[in-house]
Design a protein around this motif. Structure first.
Motif, PDB file in Angstrom:
ATOM      1  N   HIS A  80       0.578  -0.915   0.200  1.00  0.00           N
ATOM      2  CA  HIS A  80      -0.311   0.270   0.010  1.00  0.00           C
ATOM      3  C   HIS A  80       0.672   1.494   0.175  1.00  0.00           C
ATOM      4  O   HIS A  80       1.991   1.140   0.103  1.00  0.00           O
TER       5      HIS A  80
ATOM      6  N   ASP B 206      -1.168  -0.654  -3.391  1.00  0.00           N
ATOM      7  CA  ASP B 206      -3.074  -0.406  -3.897  1.00  0.00           C
ATOM      8  C   ASP B 206      -2.989   0.265  -2.956  1.00  0.00           C
ATOM      9  O   ASP B 206      -2.358   1.524  -2.335  1.00  0.00           O
ATOM     10  N   ASP B 207      -4.777   1.341  -3.168  1.00  0.00           N
ATOM     11  CA  ASP B 207      -4.838   2.760  -2.489  1.00  0.00           C
ATOM     12  C   ASP B 207      -5.050   3.737  -3.015  1.00  0.00           C
ATOM     13  O   ASP B 207      -5.264   4.527  -3.784  1.00  0.00           O
TER      14      ASP B 207
ATOM     15  N   HIS C 164      -9.906  -1.080  -7.994  1.00  0.00           N
ATOM     16  CA  HIS C 164      -9.630  -1.475  -7.234  1.00  0.00           C
ATOM     17  C   HIS C 164     -11.282  -1.261  -6.034  1.00  0.00           C
ATOM     18  O   HIS C 164     -11.437  -0.970  -4.509  1.00  0.00           O
TER      19      HIS C 164
ATOM     20  N   HIS D  99     -14.421   0.758  -2.351  1.00  0.00           N
ATOM     21  CA  HIS D  99     -13.651  -0.235  -1.690  1.00  0.00           C
ATOM     22  C   HIS D  99     -13.938  -1.017  -1.135  1.00  0.00           C
ATOM     23  O   HIS D  99     -14.208  -1.415  -0.045  1.00  0.00           O
TER      24      HIS D  99
HETATM   25 ZN    ZN Z   1      -7.394  -1.508  -0.390  1.00  0.00          ZN
END
Ligand code: ZN
Length: 344
Positions: free
Chosen positions: A40, A109-110, A219, A223
């Motif tokens: 992340h 991610d994110d 993604h 979320h």
């Molecule tokens: Zn995530």
């Protein structure tokens, strides 16, 4: 006649030498296992992130790497013979790496940057024509060594052979609070003017990231966790992604499940297919179910998380990739030996 033969021989020899040296530089096709790791956004200020005053320090400790750990991870990967390959090439079955090297896909991610002033950067920017990270809460405000993409760029500048054919990482972004620090969707609750400015700035950033070799995946907009989401919630999520994020990052066939939660056989999964997603990123040290591996119209790739949990719990299974003990940042508030309270 003798001269002519000599000329031909010299040309032939040059050809042989040219071919030999050229072949040494060339990548060779690879049909073994391709490792895929992800992380992340990074914590660059561990004192702030792991302070008892930070109400989310537990999540930070479990789900994130620190900037120092990510740098150390890249060093381990390089030392262990891994080279970055693009997810796109893996999907297309075009995997070729220099002889003796092992292909690796990386995704992040994110990267929403909505935990402002808790030890992560605020956004990714372009400054003086270079990809940089920015935070108003530390000095210098602009750097190239506090976030995954900027550390990766710095590393590749020093070790160009770590990137095979210009490969970079895949960025798996959401939408509910914008992407990459840009408040570019209505859910961000900023003025219409600010939203329009952020959309425009973010498009420029995305163009530069793509030029560098980064790829983009959904993604999910909100979320959304697969199991607890109804079909209509997934439908609404896909529509929001298509409306607000796709115009910024472009079309993508890749959907990255939050927390890896999914059920390939579910009707709910077919909704993603209707929005153009047929490559799915899952989580685990796993090759997929029989159903997933046999699927003709979708591909499922399993990824290994690199975060505080994984560094502590998966030292042995991850040894083929990196020495997690060597990577571990001792400025975390929990020791490497801490193994408890991870599972709900
Ligand atoms: Zn995530």
């Amino acid at each position: 006649m003798v001269i002519a033969i000599a000329l031909i021989s010299a040309a032939a020899l040059r050809g042989v030498f040219f071919y030999a040296s050229h072949a040494d530089d060339e990548n060779t096709a690879y049909d073994g296992k391709v490792e895929h790791i992800f992380t992340h956004e990074l914590i660059f200020d561990t004192a702030k992130a792991f302070s008892p005053k930070n109400s989310v320090r537990d999540c930070f400790d479990k789900d994130h790497l620190t900037a120092a750990e990510f740098k150390a991870l890249l060093g381990e990967l390089y030392k262990n013979g891994y080279v970055l390959v693009s997810l796109d090439n893996v999907i297309n079955g075009k995997i070729a790496v220099p002889r003796g090297k092992k292909p690796l896909v990386m995704s992040f991610d994110d990267m929403t940057y909505d935990t402002v002033n808790r030890g992560c950067v605020d956004k990714i920017i372009i400054s003086d024509g270079k990809l940089c990270d920015y935070t108003k809460n530390a000095e210098p405000k602009i750097s190239r060594d506090r976030e995954n993409v900027t550390i990766l760029e710095s590393f590749i500048e020093e070790h160009p052979d770590f990137s095979c054919d210009g490969a970079r990482a895949t960025l798996c972004v959401n939408g509910y609070n914008g992407i990459l620090g840009y408040r570019c969707t209505p859910d961000c609750n900023v003025s219409e003017q600010r939203q329009a400015e952020d959309v425009s700035a973010c498009k420029k950033l995305v163009a530069e990231l793509k030029r560098l070799g980064y790829e983009f995946a959904s993604h999910t907009y909100y979320h959304r966790y697969f199991k607890s989401s109804s079909a209509s919630a997934i439908e609404k999520d896909c529509a929001a992604w298509q409306k607000y994020i796709q115009p910024i990052v472009g079309e993508s066939r890749v959907l990255c499940y939050p927390a890896g939660e999914h059920n390939a056989k579910s009707e709910k999964n077919a909704i993603f297919g209707r929005y153009g997603f047929y490559v799915f990123l899952c989580v685990g040290d796993y090759a997929g179910t029989d159903y997933e591996r046999a699927s003709k119209d979708a591909k499922y790739y399993y990824r290994l998380p690199f975060d505080g949990t994984a560094l502590r719990l998966y030292e042995k299974p991850y040894a083929r990739i990196a020495d997690t003990r060597a990577i571990y940042d001792e400025t975390r508030f929990r020791p490497f030996s801490y193994k408890g309270s991870y599972h709900k």
